[in-house]
Scaffold this active site. Structure first.
Site, short mmCIF file in Angstrom:
data_model
loop_
_atom_site.label_atom_id
_atom_site.label_comp_id
_atom_site.label_asym_id
_atom_site.label_seq_id
_atom_site.Cartn_x
_atom_site.Cartn_y
_atom_site.Cartn_z
CE LYS A 213 -4.35 -2.02 1.15
NZ LYS A 213 -5.41 -2.36 2.11
NE ARG A 247 -7.18 -8.72 0.47
CZ ARG A 247 -6.77 -7.89 -0.49
NH1 ARG A 247 -5.78 -7.05 -0.26
NH2 ARG A 247 -7.36 -7.89 -1.67
N1 HH2 Z 1 -7.36 -4.13 0.68
C1 HH2 Z 1 -7.72 -4.13 -0.62
C2 HH2 Z 1 -8.75 -4.96 -1.08
N2 HH2 Z 1 -9.40 -5.79 -0.24
N3 HH2 Z 1 -9.70 -6.70 1.93
C3 HH2 Z 1 -9.35 -6.73 3.22
N4 HH2 Z 1 -9.97 -7.56 4.07
N5 HH2 Z 1 -8.36 -5.92 3.73
C4 HH2 Z 1 -7.67 -5.04 2.94
O1 HH2 Z 1 -6.80 -4.30 3.45
C5 HH2 Z 1 -8.02 -4.98 1.54
C6 HH2 Z 1 -9.06 -5.84 1.06
C7 HH2 Z 1 -6.99 -3.24 -1.57
O2 HH2 Z 1 -5.81 -3.86 -2.02
P1 HH2 Z 1 -5.69 -4.68 -3.39
O3 HH2 Z 1 -6.65 -5.82 -3.44
O4 HH2 Z 1 -4.27 -5.06 -3.56
O5 HH2 Z 1 -6.01 -3.63 -4.52
P2 HH2 Z 1 -7.34 -3.25 -5.32
O6 HH2 Z 1 -8.43 -2.97 -4.34
O7 HH2 Z 1 -6.92 -2.03 -6.09
O8 HH2 Z 1 -7.69 -4.41 -6.20
#
Ligand code: HH2
Length: 268
Positions: A213, A247
């Protein structure tokens, strides 16, 4: 690869999206996403979190049918090889993903967007992750404010846990996530990490989603591809203070960092 004595769980991230902040477009085809998921399982992921809608700041919402076209082939292919989590805020997407083999619903709105999601999770006795977010993805990073970020997030998660249980979800099915980067400044994120034990005191496994992040990038000076070590360091701190589910995009690095943390802290 995960040692039998480890007490942490790795949730490997597979984003089947064109626009996710760190891996958008990389695993847009189902074949590429499935191959990536298999690699994460080999590296030690016990859970694969499949997402078809980016929640990065400013992200545009995705219709349910498009989200389903993205996630379903991956869920089907991976179910059986690891626990499959579907990262969605939509009941229709969760329904279809569960029919395809998912057994965990990761809802970044904590059942606020589709409150019937709670009864659905209860009915199928699924695991779920309830996350804190201030505002909505489009606007959440516009000057977020709290009285005390840890107390506010804790009170929110406690209330959402109570809602889920009132809807019939068994408490032991629920994981809680403070939602790093979801309506949080860098100071808010660091305060949450430092005091994550206060969230763990709610008695449910705490999920940490700091992977790659932007606050990790600001502190380390790295672009998204270079944030695995910063991510692992943050996860080790969170582990030491009571978090147990991580995660991450970079499973192997996090696995090794947490294996060292576990071995070191076990006898204390
Ligand atoms: N962060 C993201 C998405 N889903 N779910 C949980 N439980 N906790 C988190 O911190 C979280 C999440 C955002 O990260 P990412 O999936 O890498 O990116 P994007 O939302 O742009 O697909």
């Amino acid at each position: 690869m995960t040692s039998a004595s480890s007490d942490f769980t790795l949730m490997g991230i597979v984003n089947v999206t064109p626009d996710s902040f760190s891996d958008g477009g990389t695993f847009e085809s189902a074949d590429a996403a499935v191959a990536h998921a298999r690699g994460l399982i080999a590296e030690g992921a016990q859970i694969i979190d499949v997402g078809g809608e980016s929640t990065r700041p400013g992200a545009e919402p995705v219709p349910a049918d498009a989200e389903l076209r993205r996630v379903l082939p991956v869920v089907e292919a991976i179910a059986g090889a690891a626990q499959v989590s579907v990262d969605t805020m939509k009941l229709d997407v969760a329904r279809a993903a569960v029919a395809a083999g998912a057994t965990l619903v990761n809802d970044v709105t904590a059942f606020r967007r589709d409150p019937e999601m709670a009864a659905f999770v209860a009915e199928h006795d699924l695991d779920c992750c309830l996350m804190h977010m201030l505002g909505e993805p489009r606007t959440m990073q516009d000057d977020p404010r709290y009285d005390d970020v840890v107390s506010d997030v804790k009170a929110f998660l406690e209330a959402r846990l109570a809602f889920a249980v009132a809807e019939g979800v068994r408490e032991e099915r629920v994981m809680l996530d403070p939602g790093f980067g979801f309506g949080k400044t860098q100071d808010h994120n660091l305060e949450l990490l430092r005091r994550i034990g206060e969230i763990a005191a709610l008695g449910r496994p705490v999920v940490i989603g700091v992977s790659r992040k932007s606050f990790v990038g600001r502190i380390t000076g790295r672009d998204v591809a270079g944030r695995a070590v910063g991510t692992a360091a943050a996860n080790v701190i969170a582990y030491e203070r009571g978090a147990r589910v991580f995660r991450v995009h970079d499973v192997a690095v996090t696995h090794d960092a947490l294996a060292m943390a576990t071995a070191t802290l076990r006898s204390t």
